[in-house]
Design a protein around this motif. Structure first.
Motif, PDB file in Angstrom:
ATOM      1  N   UNK A  46       0.849  -1.217   0.037  1.00 48.09           N
ATOM      2  CA  UNK A  46      -0.023   0.034   0.122  1.00 48.09           C
ATOM      3  C   UNK A  46       0.876   1.313  -0.016  1.00 48.09           C
ATOM      4  N   UNK A  47       1.997   1.338   0.796  1.00 55.34           N
ATOM      5  CA  UNK A  47       2.765   2.368   0.949  1.00 55.34           C
ATOM      6  C   UNK A  47       3.585   2.672  -0.600  1.00 55.34           C
ATOM      7  N   UNK A 130      -6.257   3.273  -4.366  1.00 56.58           N
ATOM      8  CA  UNK A 130      -5.206   3.727  -3.426  1.00 56.58           C
ATOM      9  C   UNK A 130      -3.774   3.610  -4.208  1.00 56.58           C
ATOM     10  N   UNK A 131      -3.665   2.537  -4.650  1.00 59.37           N
ATOM     11  CA  UNK A 131      -2.338   2.125  -5.292  1.00 59.37           C
ATOM     12  C   UNK A 131      -2.293   3.196  -6.499  1.00 59.37           C
ATOM     13  N   UNK A 132      -3.146   3.598  -7.022  1.00 59.10           N
ATOM     14  CA  UNK A 132      -2.908   4.512  -8.162  1.00 59.10           C
ATOM     15  C   UNK A 132      -2.606   6.112  -7.799  1.00 59.10           C
ATOM     16  N   UNK A 133      -2.769   6.311  -6.479  1.00 61.22           N
ATOM     17  CA  UNK A 133      -2.535   7.570  -6.011  1.00 61.22           C
ATOM     18  C   UNK A 133      -0.970   8.144  -6.170  1.00 61.22           C
ATOM     19  N   UNK A 134      -0.870   9.407  -6.392  1.00 58.30           N
ATOM     20  CA  UNK A 134       0.437   9.733  -6.303  1.00 58.30           C
ATOM     21  C   UNK A 134       1.154   9.750  -4.993  1.00 58.30           C
ATOM     22  N   UNK A 135       2.477   9.573  -5.301  1.00 55.08           N
ATOM     23  CA  UNK A 135       3.242   9.051  -3.651  1.00 55.08           C
ATOM     24  C   UNK A 135       2.820   9.694  -2.506  1.00 55.08           C
ATOM     25  N   UNK A 136       2.904  10.981  -2.448  1.00 52.36           N
ATOM     26  CA  UNK A 136       2.723  11.536  -1.174  1.00 52.36           C
ATOM     27  C   UNK A 136       1.284  11.635  -0.712  1.00 52.36           C
ATOM     28  N   UNK A 137       0.363  11.715  -1.689  1.00 54.23           N
ATOM     29  CA  UNK A 137      -1.086  11.598  -1.355  1.00 54.23           C
ATOM     30  C   UNK A 137      -1.324  10.008  -0.969  1.00 54.23           C
ATOM     31  N   UNK A 138      -0.909   9.026  -1.530  1.00 58.92           N
ATOM     32  CA  UNK A 138      -0.929   7.816  -1.134  1.00 58.92           C
ATOM     33  C   UNK A 138      -0.428   7.460   0.308  1.00 58.92           C
ATOM     34  N   UNK A 142      -2.661   6.261   3.339  1.00 55.73           N
ATOM     35  CA  UNK A 142      -2.712   4.840   4.015  1.00 55.73           C
ATOM     36  C   UNK A 142      -2.267   4.880   5.384  1.00 55.73           C
ATOM     37  N   UNK A 143      -1.164   5.879   5.676  1.00 59.91           N
ATOM     38  CA  UNK A 143      -1.111   6.097   7.049  1.00 59.91           C
ATOM     39  C   UNK A 143      -2.008   6.580   8.045  1.00 59.91           C
ATOM     40  N   UNK A 144      -2.694   7.519   7.480  1.00 59.25           N
ATOM     41  CA  UNK A 144      -3.884   8.204   8.248  1.00 59.25           C
ATOM     42  C   UNK A 144      -5.067   7.423   8.276  1.00 59.25           C
ATOM     43  N   UNK A 145      -5.858   7.065   7.099  1.00 60.25           N
ATOM     44  CA  UNK A 145      -6.956   6.582   6.966  1.00 60.25           C
ATOM     45  C   UNK A 145      -6.975   4.923   7.450  1.00 60.25           C
ATOM     46  N   UNK A 146      -5.879   4.139   7.041  1.00 56.93           N
ATOM     47  CA  UNK A 146      -5.706   2.623   7.092  1.00 56.93           C
ATOM     48  C   UNK A 146      -4.868   2.373   8.376  1.00 56.93           C
ATOM     49  N   UNK A 147      -4.096   3.025   8.709  1.00 55.34           N
ATOM     50  CA  UNK A 147      -3.029   2.757   9.623  1.00 55.34           C
ATOM     51  C   UNK A 147      -3.456   3.529  10.746  1.00 55.34           C
ATOM     52  N   UNK A 148      -4.180   4.702  10.749  1.00 54.61           N
ATOM     53  CA  UNK A 148      -4.590   5.258  12.175  1.00 54.61           C
ATOM     54  C   UNK A 148      -3.796   6.252  12.566  1.00 54.61           C
TER      55      UNK A 148
END
Lengths: 185, 158
Positions: A46-47, A130-138, A142-148
């Motif tokens: 994901x990252x 999510x995998x299609x998002x540009x690097x920083x946005x992705x 991932x860190x905020x919405x998925x990893x909390x």
């Protein structure tokens, strides 16, 4: 009750494994790897949005973990600690593998193309977007919405301002919404 | 309406998000190989960066002490050079049987040594010039760092 007992047993056996690994037992480490590799790989994928890089980073996580595990004192759950270690290693992996041009002009890498994202098995619809998002946005998403993680924590991890983390999150949501609605149309 | 749909999709997807995904290839053999390569060198990995740090700090401390107390018996630059030469030789001996990670490190070291000579030459005219002494200390530190860095046992491939 049975579930609690099973959970407690799993926790206990993981604690025993960790202690064995700390004393240098490689077989115990192989067992610990089997328990956690899928979670570590999922986070790396994901990252990093690249299967080969995610596999490399997963290997790097487990190589570094062998040496870092002595510092795990059991104050948090092992899986939580491992996720934090994985996030940091994946972020530094990304930094190390940027080419000179990306470093010089701060060129942001785009995400995975639509076809490759669709080919990733086991991912749900959101993950594929999510995998299609540009690097920083992705990474922020991932860190905020998925990893909390909180934006303050993400800002520290990614070396950006808190406001940038929030705006990248907003940008990610907008792109996801746009792509999702296009798919639905 | 569509906004609500997206929000629902987002919440549902995040709730159902797979926390586990299997990698497509078996990653363990590579990890095992990397660990077996790294294990025998583990103590060196832990010790040498610390020693380099200690050496660098000592050079810095020596310089500071000399600048503060300015001992009349011995010139600061000379004392620093003596101490550094000892440290450098000690590192080179320690690493003599260890392969370097880059091929051109000796060329880089030569360049730093040339800079060292130029500063020493300038110090002959002004032996206690603090700016020159500081530059000399930095050049020494860069040399120690370079020797450590190119010889640091590092997991390179899986």
């Amino acid at each position: 009750m049975l579930i609690n007992a099973k959970h407690a047993f799993n926790q206990h056996s993981e604690t025993v494994l960790i202690e064995k690994v700390k004393s240098g037992d490689q077989q115990a480490y192989a067992a610990l790897y089997t328990l956690h590799v899928k979670r570590v790989y999922a986070l790396c994928l994901r990252l990093l949005a690249d299967r080969e890089h995610a596999e490399d980073a997963t290997q790097e996580v487990f190589v570094q973990l062998w040496h870092k595990i002595a510092s795990f004192e059991g104050q948090s759950q092992f899986s939580t600690w491992l996720h934090s270690v994985t996030s940091n290693i994946a972020i530094s992996y990304l930094r190390k593998h940027k080419n000179w041009l990306q470093k010089v002009v701060s060129f942001e890498q785009s995400g995975m193309d639509e076809q490759s994202a669709d080919d990733c098995q086991g991912l749900n619809g959101l993950d594929k977007l999510v995998l299609r998002l540009p690097e920083r946005a992705r990474m922020v998403f991932v860190l905020h919405a998925i990893e909390g993680y909180r934006h303050e924590e993400i800002a520290t991890m990614l070396g950006m301002a808190v406001g940038s983390s929030k705006s990248q999150f907003h940008r990610a949501r907008q792109l996801l919404k746009e792509w999702y609605e296009n798919e639905q149309a | 309406m569509s906004k609500l749909d997206f929000e629902e999709f987002l919440v549902e997807s995040l709730n159902r998000s797979q926390t586990e995904l299997p990698p497509q290839k078996d990653l363990w053999p590579g990890i095992e190989k990397a660990l077996s390569h790294k294990l025998p060198q583990q103590t060196k990995v832990a010790v040498w960066p610390k020693l380099a740090g200690v050496a660098a700090c000592t050079v810095g401390a020596l310089l500071t002490a000399q600048l503060l107390f300015n001992t009349p018996q011995q010139k600061t630059g000379v004392a620093m050079s003596d101490y550094f030469t000892e440290q450098k030789q000690s590192l080179l001996v320690q690493y003599q049987n260890q392969p370097a990670l880059t091929n051109n490190w000796q060329q880089q070291l030569n360049e730093l040594e040339e800079a060292e000579s130029a500063i020493k030459q300038a110090l002959e005219n002004e032996p206690e010039n603090p700016a020159l002494l500081k530059m000399l200390a930095q050049i020494y530190q860069q040399q120690l760092d370079l020797i450590n860095k190119v010889h640091a046992p590092k997991w390179q491939q899986i």
